[in-house]
Design a protein around this motif. Sequence first.
Motif, PDB file in Angstrom:
ATOM      1  N   VAL A 131       0.618  -1.030   0.028  1.00 44.16           N
ATOM      2  CA  VAL A 131       0.072  -0.024   0.070  1.00 44.16           C
ATOM      3  C   VAL A 131       0.973   1.299  -0.062  1.00 44.16           C
ATOM      4  CG1 VAL A 131      -1.804   1.234   1.466  1.00 44.16           C
ATOM      5  CG2 VAL A 131      -2.008  -1.209   1.124  1.00 44.16           C
ATOM      6  N   ASP A 132       1.824   1.231   0.652  1.00 43.03           N
ATOM      7  CA  ASP A 132       3.025   2.341   0.506  1.00 43.03           C
ATOM      8  C   ASP A 132       3.506   2.740  -0.820  1.00 43.03           C
ATOM      9  OD1 ASP A 132       2.804   2.965   3.268  1.00 43.03           O
ATOM     10  OD2 ASP A 132       4.719   1.895   3.950  1.00 43.03           O
ATOM     11  N   GLY A 133       3.281   1.610  -1.692  1.00 45.53           N
ATOM     12  CA  GLY A 133       3.555   2.288  -2.905  1.00 45.53           C
ATOM     13  C   GLY A 133       2.596   2.591  -4.045  1.00 45.53           C
ATOM     14  N   LEU A 134       1.355   2.725  -3.269  1.00 52.41           N
ATOM     15  CA  LEU A 134       0.188   3.194  -4.091  1.00 52.41           C
ATOM     16  C   LEU A 134      -0.300   4.529  -3.850  1.00 52.41           C
ATOM     17  CD1 LEU A 134      -1.647  -0.036  -3.704  1.00 52.41           C
ATOM     18  CD2 LEU A 134      -0.363   0.419  -5.624  1.00 52.41           C
ATOM     19  N   ASP A 135      -1.132   5.091  -4.709  1.00 54.90           N
ATOM     20  CA  ASP A 135      -1.655   6.347  -4.586  1.00 54.90           C
ATOM     21  C   ASP A 135      -3.374   6.105  -4.511  1.00 54.90           C
ATOM     22  OD1 ASP A 135       0.585   7.942  -4.913  1.00 54.90           O
ATOM     23  OD2 ASP A 135       0.430   7.687  -6.941  1.00 54.90           O
ATOM     24  N   GLY A 136      -3.770   4.923  -4.643  1.00 57.24           N
ATOM     25  CA  GLY A 136      -5.143   4.507  -4.460  1.00 57.24           C
ATOM     26  C   GLY A 136      -5.347   3.069  -4.450  1.00 57.24           C
ATOM     27  N   LEU A 137      -6.394   2.426  -4.018  1.00 54.72           N
ATOM     28  CA  LEU A 137      -6.474   1.081  -4.103  1.00 54.72           C
ATOM     29  C   LEU A 137      -8.194   0.866  -4.506  1.00 54.72           C
ATOM     30  CD1 LEU A 137      -6.162  -1.838  -3.080  1.00 54.72           C
ATOM     31  CD2 LEU A 137      -7.036  -1.384  -0.997  1.00 54.72           C
ATOM     32  N   LEU A 138      -8.314  -0.126  -5.654  1.00 59.17           N
ATOM     33  CA  LEU A 138      -9.473  -0.492  -6.339  1.00 59.17           C
ATOM     34  C   LEU A 138      -9.649  -1.767  -5.954  1.00 59.17           C
ATOM     35  CD1 LEU A 138     -10.609   0.586  -9.905  1.00 59.17           C
ATOM     36  CD2 LEU A 138     -11.411  -1.417  -8.476  1.00 59.17           C
ATOM     37  N   ILE A 139     -10.618  -2.016  -5.232  1.00 57.33           N
ATOM     38  CA  ILE A 139     -10.949  -3.719  -4.921  1.00 57.33           C
ATOM     39  C   ILE A 139     -12.091  -4.006  -6.010  1.00 57.33           C
ATOM     40  CG2 ILE A 139     -11.724  -5.240  -3.109  1.00 57.33           C
ATOM     41  CD1 ILE A 139     -10.939  -3.361  -1.093  1.00 57.33           C
ATOM     42  N   THR A 140     -11.883  -5.021  -6.741  1.00 59.29           N
ATOM     43  CA  THR A 140     -12.476  -5.451  -7.890  1.00 59.29           C
ATOM     44  C   THR A 140     -13.485  -6.300  -7.586  1.00 59.29           C
ATOM     45  OG1 THR A 140     -11.014  -6.848  -8.472  1.00 59.29           O
ATOM     46  CG2 THR A 140     -10.480  -4.772  -9.340  1.00 59.29           C
TER      47      THR A 140
ATOM     48  N   PHE B 272      -8.724  -7.893   2.565  1.00 59.01           N
ATOM     49  CA  PHE B 272      -8.847  -7.256   3.721  1.00 59.01           C
ATOM     50  C   PHE B 272      -7.733  -6.658   4.451  1.00 59.01           C
ATOM     51  CE2 PHE B 272     -12.326 -10.610   4.317  1.00 59.01           C
ATOM     52  CZ  PHE B 272     -13.630  -9.538   4.282  1.00 59.01           C
ATOM     53  N   ALA B 273      -6.516  -7.508   4.443  1.00 61.55           N
ATOM     54  CA  ALA B 273      -5.369  -6.832   4.463  1.00 61.55           C
ATOM     55  C   ALA B 273      -5.085  -5.689   3.766  1.00 61.55           C
ATOM     56  CB  ALA B 273      -4.125  -7.909   4.598  1.00 61.55           C
ATOM     57  N   LEU B 274      -4.937  -5.550   2.608  1.00 64.43           N
ATOM     58  CA  LEU B 274      -4.749  -4.200   1.908  1.00 64.43           C
ATOM     59  C   LEU B 274      -5.958  -3.175   2.191  1.00 64.43           C
ATOM     60  CD1 LEU B 274      -4.274  -5.806  -1.758  1.00 64.43           C
ATOM     61  CD2 LEU B 274      -2.520  -4.814  -0.168  1.00 64.43           C
ATOM     62  N   LEU B 275      -7.093  -3.313   2.421  1.00 69.21           N
ATOM     63  CA  LEU B 275      -7.864  -2.364   2.793  1.00 69.21           C
ATOM     64  C   LEU B 275      -7.653  -1.984   4.382  1.00 69.21           C
ATOM     65  CD1 LEU B 275     -10.490  -0.939   2.271  1.00 69.21           C
ATOM     66  CD2 LEU B 275     -11.976  -2.987   3.432  1.00 69.21           C
ATOM     67  N   ASP B 276      -7.413  -2.855   5.262  1.00 67.49           N
ATOM     68  CA  ASP B 276      -7.027  -2.187   6.512  1.00 67.49           C
ATOM     69  C   ASP B 276      -5.678  -1.225   6.454  1.00 67.49           C
ATOM     70  OD1 ASP B 276      -8.961  -3.976   7.747  1.00 67.49           O
ATOM     71  OD2 ASP B 276      -7.726  -5.202   8.420  1.00 67.49           O
ATOM     72  N   ALA B 277      -4.785  -1.625   5.517  1.00 66.54           N
ATOM     73  CA  ALA B 277      -3.626  -0.935   5.796  1.00 66.54           C
ATOM     74  C   ALA B 277      -3.862   0.543   4.848  1.00 66.54           C
ATOM     75  CB  ALA B 277      -2.464  -1.581   4.884  1.00 66.54           C
ATOM     76  N   ALA B 278      -4.847   0.429   3.677  1.00 65.49           N
ATOM     77  CA  ALA B 278      -5.218   1.551   3.120  1.00 65.49           C
ATOM     78  C   ALA B 278      -5.956   2.719   4.008  1.00 65.49           C
ATOM     79  CB  ALA B 278      -5.952   1.245   1.879  1.00 65.49           C
ATOM     80  N   LEU B 279      -7.060   2.020   4.822  1.00 63.95           N
ATOM     81  CA  LEU B 279      -7.788   2.808   5.661  1.00 63.95           C
ATOM     82  C   LEU B 279      -7.021   3.346   6.784  1.00 63.95           C
ATOM     83  CD1 LEU B 279     -10.942   0.794   6.111  1.00 63.95           C
ATOM     84  CD2 LEU B 279     -10.713   2.597   4.449  1.00 63.95           C
ATOM     85  N   GLU B 280      -6.150   2.736   7.050  1.00 68.48           N
ATOM     86  CA  GLU B 280      -5.148   3.343   8.242  1.00 68.48           C
ATOM     87  C   GLU B 280      -4.404   4.490   7.716  1.00 68.48           C
ATOM     88  OE1 GLU B 280      -1.254   1.685  10.721  1.00 68.48           O
ATOM     89  OE2 GLU B 280      -2.847   0.404  10.307  1.00 68.48           O
ATOM     90  N   ARG B 281      -4.096   4.606   6.481  1.00 66.52           N
ATOM     91  CA  ARG B 281      -3.136   5.762   6.028  1.00 66.52           C
ATOM     92  C   ARG B 281      -3.918   6.733   5.492  1.00 66.52           C
ATOM     93  NH1 ARG B 281      -0.429   1.427   6.594  1.00 66.52           N
ATOM     94  NH2 ARG B 281       1.890   1.097   6.514  1.00 66.52           N
ATOM     95  N   GLY B 282      -5.471   6.547   5.090  1.00 66.63           N
ATOM     96  CA  GLY B 282      -6.051   7.288   4.391  1.00 66.63           C
ATOM     97  C   GLY B 282      -5.726   7.372   3.022  1.00 66.63           C
ATOM     98  N   LEU B 283      -5.654   6.334   2.528  1.00 68.87           N
ATOM     99  CA  LEU B 283      -5.278   6.058   1.077  1.00 68.87           C
ATOM    100  C   LEU B 283      -6.576   5.900   0.299  1.00 68.87           C
ATOM    101  CD1 LEU B 283      -2.928   5.125  -1.078  1.00 68.87           C
ATOM    102  CD2 LEU B 283      -4.028   2.849  -0.626  1.00 68.87           C
ATOM    103  N   PRO B 284      -7.208   6.697  -0.651  1.00 64.01           N
ATOM    104  CA  PRO B 284      -8.183   6.650  -1.357  1.00 64.01           C
ATOM    105  C   PRO B 284      -8.520   5.001  -1.923  1.00 64.01           C
ATOM    106  CG  PRO B 284      -6.965   8.140  -2.367  1.00 64.01           C
ATOM    107  CD  PRO B 284      -6.051   7.589  -1.617  1.00 64.01           C
ATOM    108  N   VAL B 285      -9.797   4.819  -1.724  1.00 59.38           N
ATOM    109  CA  VAL B 285     -10.375   3.183  -1.815  1.00 59.38           C
ATOM    110  C   VAL B 285     -11.500   3.563  -2.594  1.00 59.38           C
ATOM    111  CG1 VAL B 285     -11.134   1.322  -0.824  1.00 59.38           C
ATOM    112  CG2 VAL B 285      -9.315   2.430   0.136  1.00 59.38           C
TER     113      VAL B 285
END
Length: 234
Positions: free
Chosen positions: A55-64, A94-107
Amino acid sequence: MIGLTTYLAQARLGVWDVPASFLPAVYFQGVTAAGGVATLLPPQPVDAAIAERVVDGLDGLLITGGNDVDPAVYGQAAHPDTDKPGRQRDAWEFALLDAALERGLPVLGICRGAQVLNVARGGTLHQHLPDVIGHSGHRAGNAVFSTLPVRTVPGTRLAGLVGDSVNARCYHHQAIAELGEGLVVSAWDADGVIEALELPGQNFVLAVQWHPEESLDDLRLFTAIVEAGRAYGC
């Protein structure tokens, strides 16, 4: 840089018939058409540290989209029509989403992605929607998408993006039941089915039950995640 989760399933290509990670091209075509860079995130063994590094290498996460979430995760026995569990993909997302939400990464969640978001926040699902509403209009079958009118909830992020309504391309037999912690409904259909949900606040966390990738003449949701990612990366 928008990370997209992928399937993990048996796949055939020529003489090969092997387990494979794959994703229909329309998903990453939506991201690139909206000005983003797509990177695929195949299901794999995961722990919190791995998810955080990805997640630290991303600017956004899209769960398909994809198969049903294992109902054991939200405390239910499997319905006869529920898919065989894909626990590795479940754990990965679930792990990616948890990390994204913790960082405020767009989802942004699409179909299964909306269900993953809801379950991750402690919510539940209707495992077979025809049992609830009495028809199968949300999933016609044979890879044919239904087009259903969906009304957005005034004042939500989704309403600000797409207006009062949208003609949604749907292919789902499950749906949100009990809403997860902190989430709000941002769209309903005529059957009273939740068609979108989001986390209020400044961080971009939005999920729709329909398939915007099936209508790439309308890039508003893809543009929204790309623009949110651009702001996050600044």
